[in-house]
Design a protein around this motif. Structure first.
Motif, short mmCIF file in Angstrom:
data_model
loop_
_atom_site.label_atom_id
_atom_site.label_comp_id
_atom_site.label_asym_id
_atom_site.label_seq_id
_atom_site.Cartn_x
_atom_site.Cartn_y
_atom_site.Cartn_z
N ASN A 121 -0.47 -1.61 2.81
CA ASN A 121 0.90 -2.07 2.59
C ASN A 121 1.03 -2.56 1.15
N GLU A 122 2.16 -3.13 0.81
CA GLU A 122 2.40 -3.69 -0.52
C GLU A 122 2.34 -5.21 -0.49
N ILE A 123 1.55 -5.75 0.40
CA ILE A 123 1.42 -7.20 0.58
C ILE A 123 0.60 -7.80 -0.56
N THR A 124 1.17 -8.79 -1.26
CA THR A 124 0.46 -9.45 -2.36
C THR A 124 -0.16 -10.77 -1.93
N LEU B 25 5.40 -0.04 4.80
CA LEU B 25 6.00 -0.39 3.51
C LEU B 25 6.20 -1.90 3.40
N THR C 30 5.94 -5.73 2.39
CA THR C 30 5.61 -6.50 1.19
C THR C 30 5.15 -7.91 1.55
N SER C 31 5.39 -8.32 2.79
CA SER C 31 4.95 -9.63 3.27
C SER C 31 4.85 -9.59 4.78
N GLY D 222 -4.30 -2.17 -0.88
CA GLY D 222 -3.02 -2.74 -1.29
C GLY D 222 -3.22 -3.73 -2.42
N ASN E 138 9.53 -1.89 6.62
CA ASN E 138 9.36 -2.70 5.41
C ASN E 138 9.46 -4.19 5.72
#
Length: 189
Positions: free
Chosen positions: A152-155, A133, A135-136, A172, A115
């Motif tokens: 991934n959960e990269i915004t 997982l 996020t960045s 994502g 993560n």
């Protein structure tokens, strides 16, 4: 016992035996190994493949390793060798990666349970961290030419280096892409 039979007395390895010291490649993939204790005694090994074994934890690495490859059930990695150039730990249950050596040029950690990534070395050329997982991403090094971070959960992505030639960040919630470098040859977002 299979790689250096002359250096074995029963289950005891003579770590100073000439056969042990002569090993530069350790291909232990799919060997049914559950315990990697003693692997650090192969002090001149530069390549290690431990993929497809049942080991859930690792001891110390051989100090001269340049390339590690493995997809195992392990959850943690010991500190990495100082001169390591390539680390491929894809398709494993790994949850963290220790500090990366400054010599690392390739990090492949696809389909794991990561993560967060550690700080990336300034000479890293290739980062493949898709289907985790995350996020960045940490700041990208100026030498990076290949980035694959899909699934991934990269915004948001950090600023892209001028050297980047390949970028893939699909599957994502990525909302925007920073300025694209002129060097970019492939874009998939």
């Amino acid at each position: 016992q299979q790689i250096v039979p002359n250096a074995m007395t029963g289950n005891i390895l003579d770590e100073n035996h000439a056969d042990v010291l002569a090993v530069d490649t350790l291909n232990l993939s799919n060997s049914g190994i559950d315990d990697l204790t003693g692997i650090e005694h192969f002090v001149n090994a530069t390549f290690l493949d431990i993929g497809g074994n049942g080991a859930t934890a690792l001891g110390a690495w051989p100090p001269a390793l340049l390339h590690i490859r493995g997809n195992n059930n392990y959850f943690t990695l010991p500190p990495l060798p100082a001169g390591l150039q390539r680390l491929n730990i894809s398709f494993s249950n790994i949850t963290t990666i220790p500090a990366l050596p400054s010599t690392l040029t390739l990090l492949r950690c696809r389909s794991t349970w990561l993560n967060v990534l550690p700080a990336l070395p300034s000479g890293l050329d290739t980062l493949m961290c898709d289907y985790n997982l995350l996020t960045s991403l940490p700041p990208l090094p100026p030498s990076l030419s290949y980035l694959q971070c899909s699934g991934n959960e990269i915004t948001a992505l950090p600023p892209l280096p001028a050297s980047l030639r390949w970028l893939s960040c699909t599957d994502g919630p990525l909302a925007s892409v920073p300025a694209l470098p002129d060097s970019l040859e492939w874009l998939d977002v």
